[in-house]
Design an enzyme around this catalytic site. Structure first.
Site: not given
Ligand SMILES: NC(=O)c1ccc[n+]([C@@H]2O[C@H](COP(=O)([O-])OP(=O)(O)OC[C@H]3O[C@@H](n4cnc5c(N)ncnc54)[C@H](OP(=O)(O)O)[C@@H]3O)[C@@H](O)[C@H]2O)c1
Length: 413
Positions: A45, A106, A191, A202, A206, A303
């Site tokens: 973004r 998910k 968070e 969440d 799952k 993670g």
């Molecule tokens: N983290 C984990 O441990 C984990 C584990 C299992 C599954 N997941 C899943 O993996 C996915 C990502 O998780 P995450 O932890 O990596 O999330 P995150 O750290 O919040 O990262 C999300 C990224 O997506 C970007 N984004 C969000 N909306 C956008 C849009 N409309 N256009 C362009 N970019 C956009 C955000 O950009 P900005 O910088 O602009 O906000 C950020 O770079 C989610 O579906 C989550 O449920 C995560």
């Protein structure tokens, strides 16, 4: 030398950056396995925020999805932006453009998985999402492949690391819920707004996906009986320990005839049961099946590195299918008709904890009997009482809780 497979990332947060790092560090290992990935474009973004990352990994930052959809070089799109919209529209547009998709989303898959799966198939492209359930634990691929000749009866998991960390800390350090939540936030396991985790949502996402893989049933979030951990007290945990149980947030689906049950609830797990011993941020999924009997899959449920490992495994699967020209397989390939046990018909054996300040145990038991309940009991320290009920519906146990001012937990069985 194997053909270069071009990738694009949608979002570049915790998981996205994990994928970038893993593909960079493991380039040699991947090449030895005949896969050669190159991430070219990343949808963000705010490009200014990602300049350093773009320089380090030689990425082109784009802000318009069309730049990815219309790029004929890009084979696979990795959706790690999360949320429902625009993630859903972007994934559907990728399928229509003939691009394979790997996701860890998910929320979206639990809500609209059947539409996404059907659209991928119509377009003969791949759609994999191992990272969506239990992060690094390869549970979806295990159920889809290792159980393909088996019949699963029961899947029960500790699938939310935030809740398990909080409950473990409450139990190990005698903290109250709020103290344990703050500790989880300090350690990066919760968070700032923890609602999605602690309210059980969440885990529900799952469970919807797990039920689809275990039983071939497309269930809706509304089918689930859900409670989170916000009302679990230090006192409840202490009382549970006195009768040999731990309190865990269990997401469970069980087969009952041709129907399945779907429950996410803080549950009493016997402390010597393998699920009772999974502590802190770890996840574990217990699977009971006809041929294998009982098995447990444990590991890091979230993670950057564990989740990106699942994403990269999905990428390698797609690469193999591309090589063999067989893309368009579904991640999970069987569908079965059947019903879901309605929430008001779900039954469990419960333990009701209460402190008897004015009434004697004998008086409490007499009142309970008058109301038509059958219980056995165990007296606990500090005037505590644990009542073991017969099988009851959640509505019935709520009635029991109200008139004796107790707190009921189902027993994992
Ligand atoms: N983290 C984990 O441990 C984990 C584990 C299992 C599954 N997941 C899943 O993996 C996915 C990502 O998780 P995450 O932890 O990596 O999330 P995150 O750290 O919040 O990262 C999300 C990224 O997506 C970007 N984004 C969000 N909306 C956008 C849009 N409309 N256009 C362009 N970019 C956009 C955000 O950009 P900005 O910088 O602009 O906000 C950020 O770079 C989610 O579906 C989550 O449920 C995560």
């Amino acid at each position: 030398m194997s053909q270069v497979i071009h990738l694009a990332l949608l979002g570049c947060g915790v998981v996205g950056q994990g994928v970038l790092t893993q593909l960079k560090i493991q380039k040699k290992l991947l090449k030895s396995r005949q896969v050669n990935f190159a991430i070219t474009k990343v949808l963000v973004r705010d490009p200014a925020k990602y300049q350093d990352l773009a320089r380090e990994h030689q990425l082109e930052l784009v802000t318009d999805i069309q730049d990815i959809l219309t790029d004929p070089q890009i084979d696979i799109v990795i959706e790690v932006m999360g949320g429902f919209q625009p993630a859903e529209d972007y994934i559907l547009a990728c399928f229509a453009a003939g691009k394979h998709v790997v996701s860890a989303n998910k929320n979206l898959i639990a809500k609209n998985g059947p539409l996404l799966i059907a659209t991928a198939q119509e377009n003969q492209v791949a759609f994999y999402y191992e990272g969506a359930v239990c992060g690094g634990v390869p549970i979806l691929r295990t159920i889809a492949q290792a159980y393909s000749g088996d019949e699963i009866f029961n899947v029960a998991g500790i699938v939310n690391g935030t809740c398990n960390f909080i409950l473990s800390q409450m139990s190990q350090k005698q903290l109250n819920y709020q103290e344990a939540l703050v500790l989880a936030q300090k350690n990066g396991f919760a968070e700032a707004d923890p609602t999605n985790d602690v309210a059980g949502w969440d885990a529900s996402y799952k469970l919807v996906i797990l039920a689809h893989f275990a039983y071939g049933r497309k269930v809706a979030l509304e089918d689930l009986k859900v409670a989170g951990i916000e009302n679990v007290t230090a006192q409840d945990i202490k009382m549970a320990q006195q009768i040999g149980y731990r309190i865990k947030l269990i997401a469970e689906t069980k087969k009952v005839g041709n129907a399945i049950t779907l429950i996410v609830w803080p549950t009493l797990v016997f402390e010597s049961h393998s699920l009772g011993q999974i502590e802190n941020e770890n996840n574990g999924v217990f699977v009971k099946s006809n041929n294998l009997g009982e098995a447990l899959y444990i590991g890091p449920g979230a993670g950057s590195q564990p989740t990106s490992n699942s994403v990269v495994t999905d990428l390698i699967t797609v690469a193999s299918e591309m090589k063999l020209n067989i893309t368009g397989q579904t991640f999970h390939s069987f569908d079965e008709a059947g019903t879901v046990v309605p929430q008001n018909e779900l039954q469990k054996t419960f333990v009701v904890f209460l402190t008897k300040e004015l009434l004697t145990t004998r008086q409490i038991l007499a009142t309970i009997k008058e109301e038509g309940f059958t219980v056995t009991f165990q007296e606990l320290k500090d005037n505590g009482l644990a009542l073991f009920t017969q099988r009851l519906s959640f509505n019935e146990v709520e009635r029991l809780e109200k008139f004796i001012d107790g707190k009921a937990y189902p027993i994992f069985e």
